[in-house]
Design a protein around this motif. Structure first.
Motif, PDB file in Angstrom:
ATOM      1  N   ALA A   2       0.847  -1.187   0.000  1.00 31.22           N
ATOM      2  CA  ALA A   2       0.000   0.000   0.000  1.00 31.22           C
ATOM      3  C   ALA A   2       0.883   1.236   0.000  1.00 31.22           C
ATOM      4  O   ALA A   2       1.701   1.416   0.893  1.00 31.22           O
ATOM      5  CB  ALA A   2      -0.915   0.000   1.212  1.00 31.22           C
ATOM      6  N   ILE A   4       1.769   5.011   0.556  1.00 27.04           N
ATOM      7  CA  ILE A   4       1.286   6.003   1.519  1.00 27.04           C
ATOM      8  C   ILE A   4       2.351   7.085   1.672  1.00 27.04           C
ATOM      9  O   ILE A   4       3.520   6.855   1.390  1.00 27.04           O
ATOM     10  CB  ILE A   4       0.958   5.318   2.868  1.00 27.04           C
ATOM     11  CG1 ILE A   4       0.150   6.223   3.766  1.00 27.04           C
ATOM     12  CG2 ILE A   4       2.193   4.813   3.558  1.00 27.04           C
ATOM     13  CD1 ILE A   4      -0.506   5.485   4.923  1.00 27.04           C
ATOM     14  N   SER A   5       1.924   8.258   2.111  1.00 30.77           N
ATOM     15  CA  SER A   5       2.902   9.327   2.358  1.00 30.77           C
ATOM     16  C   SER A   5       2.992   9.612   3.851  1.00 30.77           C
ATOM     17  O   SER A   5       2.100   9.276   4.628  1.00 30.77           O
ATOM     18  CB  SER A   5       2.526  10.595   1.589  1.00 30.77           C
ATOM     19  OG  SER A   5       1.280  11.077   2.007  1.00 30.77           O
ATOM     20  N   LYS A   7       3.052  11.647   7.402  1.00 30.19           N
ATOM     21  CA  LYS A   7       1.987  12.476   7.979  1.00 30.19           C
ATOM     22  C   LYS A   7       2.396  13.926   8.205  1.00 30.19           C
ATOM     23  O   LYS A   7       1.552  14.757   8.488  1.00 30.19           O
ATOM     24  CB  LYS A   7       1.500  11.860   9.289  1.00 30.19           C
ATOM     25  CG  LYS A   7       0.816  10.521   9.070  1.00 30.19           C
ATOM     26  CD  LYS A   7       0.296   9.968  10.370  1.00 30.19           C
ATOM     27  CE  LYS A   7      -0.385   8.630  10.134  1.00 30.19           C
ATOM     28  NZ  LYS A   7      -0.847   8.035  11.392  1.00 30.19           N
ATOM     29  N   ALA A 120       4.432   6.732   9.257  1.00 30.17           N
ATOM     30  CA  ALA A 120       3.391   6.142   8.433  1.00 30.17           C
ATOM     31  C   ALA A 120       3.927   5.209   7.359  1.00 30.17           C
ATOM     32  O   ALA A 120       3.259   4.264   6.974  1.00 30.17           O
ATOM     33  CB  ALA A 120       2.560   7.251   7.770  1.00 30.17           C
ATOM     34  N   CYS A 121       5.134   5.508   6.871  1.00 29.65           N
ATOM     35  CA  CYS A 121       5.630   4.764   5.718  1.00 29.65           C
ATOM     36  C   CYS A 121       7.112   4.456   5.876  1.00 29.65           C
ATOM     37  O   CYS A 121       7.776   4.942   6.778  1.00 29.65           O
ATOM     38  CB  CYS A 121       5.392   5.569   4.437  1.00 29.65           C
ATOM     39  SG  CYS A 121       6.179   7.195   4.401  1.00 29.65           S
ATOM     40  N   ILE A 177       7.241   9.213   0.483  1.00 26.78           N
ATOM     41  CA  ILE A 177       6.256   8.288  -0.092  1.00 26.78           C
ATOM     42  C   ILE A 177       6.884   6.903  -0.082  1.00 26.78           C
ATOM     43  O   ILE A 177       8.056   6.738  -0.441  1.00 26.78           O
ATOM     44  CB  ILE A 177       5.876   8.686  -1.527  1.00 26.78           C
ATOM     45  CG1 ILE A 177       5.175  10.059  -1.522  1.00 26.78           C
ATOM     46  CG2 ILE A 177       5.011   7.626  -2.185  1.00 26.78           C
ATOM     47  CD1 ILE A 177       4.915  10.625  -2.890  1.00 26.78           C
ATOM     48  N   CYS A 179       6.031   2.416   1.207  1.00 28.47           N
ATOM     49  CA  CYS A 179       5.123   1.369   1.676  1.00 28.47           C
ATOM     50  C   CYS A 179       4.612   1.733   3.066  1.00 28.47           C
ATOM     51  O   CYS A 179       5.344   2.323   3.863  1.00 28.47           O
ATOM     52  CB  CYS A 179       5.866   0.037   1.771  1.00 28.47           C
ATOM     53  SG  CYS A 179       6.557  -0.540   0.213  1.00 28.47           S
ATOM     54  N   ASN A 180       3.391   1.363   3.346  1.00 26.55           N
ATOM     55  CA  ASN A 180       2.871   1.600   4.692  1.00 26.55           C
ATOM     56  C   ASN A 180       3.613   0.733   5.697  1.00 26.55           C
ATOM     57  O   ASN A 180       4.106  -0.343   5.366  1.00 26.55           O
ATOM     58  CB  ASN A 180       1.365   1.313   4.756  1.00 26.55           C
ATOM     59  CG  ASN A 180       1.039  -0.145   4.469  1.00 26.55           C
ATOM     60  OD1 ASN A 180       1.442  -0.691   3.462  1.00 26.55           O
ATOM     61  ND2 ASN A 180       0.317  -0.765   5.359  1.00 26.55           N
TER      62      ASN A 180
END
Length: 185
Positions: A2, A4-5, A7, A120-121, A177, A179-180
């Motif tokens: 997934a 994700i960027s 936070k 987050a990533c 940016i 992977c989660n």
């Protein structure tokens, strides 16, 4: 995977304390042990993420180049090693040794440190000044797997150069940016 960027936490946020296992030395290390009188770069990374693998070679070089100038670096992996065994401590140590990490690689077994940092990533970069206030959060550079741009570390290096020069870190800062983080369910 997934995408994700990061936070983008508020600048001037204080770095949360931690004490985690360094898979390279086998010792528990704390933020207090690792901080420097200039800055510390806290990186949430892992072994299997293609976005992290894409920057590894340059990341190791950047960490080496700035470590000799008094900036500390620490890598933290918080991924669930049950679902992603390649991100477990044994594999972390092998990757760190094969790539020649000059910084500790910590395992966040409970994932509490990643949550405290609002990571987050992978990769997710946080730079804290000598007072442990966040002065940069965001990307390594604009390069991504398969986008054709060279991996330079330009965004992170610009932040570190500003710190070394006693200048404010450049704005705006772009989110990372990748992977989660693989949270336990």
């Amino acid at each position: 995977m997934a995408l994700i960027s990061s936070k983008m936490i508020a600048l001037n946020t204080l770095a949360p304390g931690f004490e985690l296992l360094d898979v390279i030395s086998g010792r528990n290390l704390s933020l207090k042990d690792l901080k420097s009188d200039k800055a510390i770069v806290v990186m949430f990374i892992c072994n299997h993420c293609p976005f992290v693998q894409h920057i590894y070679k340059e990341l190791v070089k950047v960490a080496h180049d700035y470590k000799v100038q008094g900036i500390s670096f620490v890598g933290i992996s918080a991924n669930d090693p049950i679902e992603y065994p390649e991100d477990g401590p044994d594999h972390m140590k092998k990757v760190a040794e094969s790539l020649g990490f000059s910084f500790p690689y910590l395992f966040d077994a409970t994932q509490e440190v990643a949550k405290a940092y609002d990571a987050a990533c992978t990769p997710d970069f946080f730079v804290y000044d000598a007072h442990l206030k966040c002065v940069y959060r965001g990307q390594f550079d604009d390069s991504r797997p398969n986008n054709g741009l060279p991996v330079t570390g330009s965004d992170l290096k610009a932040a570190l150069e500003s710190i070394l020069a006693g200048q404010p870190v450049p704005q705006p800062q772009k989110p990372s940016i990748g992977c989660n983080i693989k949270w336990r369910t």
